[in-house]
Motif scaffolding. Structure first.
Motif: not given
Length: 100
Positions: A73-100
């Motif tokens: 487990x690396x920090x990058x891998x943990x962050x990737x899993x948190x973002x991609x699979x769990x939908x987590x974002x960093x504080x103050x970060x906004x995610x814009x998905x195309x088509x929504x």
């Protein structure tokens, strides 16, 4: 000596029409069976190719997972899993998905 010449000159009995028809029918049946086997062979080859592709894809996925496990487990891998699979974002970060 005349008997020997007659024995040699006697015509052989000819095969009848029915025998020829039976042989022709048997040859046609064998040809039909071979044609059917050809179709089954083609289907089996396509199925084999499809399964080989599935095995290759699964092997590739297994290799990637094995590499992730070996890396640990690396920090990058943990962050990737948190973002991609769990939908987590960093504080103050906004995610814009195309088509929504």
């Amino acid at each position: 000596m005349a008997d020997k010449q007659r024995a040699k000159k006697q015509p052989r009995p000819r095969s009848g029409f029915l025998t020829k028809v039976v042989i022709l029918v048997l040859l046609a049946a064998i040809g039909w069976q071979l044609y059917g086997l050809r179709g089954q062979l083609k289907t089996a080859q396509e199925e084999k190719d499809r399964y080989a592709a599935e095995v290759a894809a699964q092997q590739q996925e297994n290799d990637a997972l094995a590499a992730d496990i070996a890396e640990g487990p690396t920090e990058e891998k943990i962050e990737e899993i948190a973002r991609d699979e769990l939908g987590y974002v960093k504080p103050g970060e906004y995610i814009f998905e195309p088509g929504n």
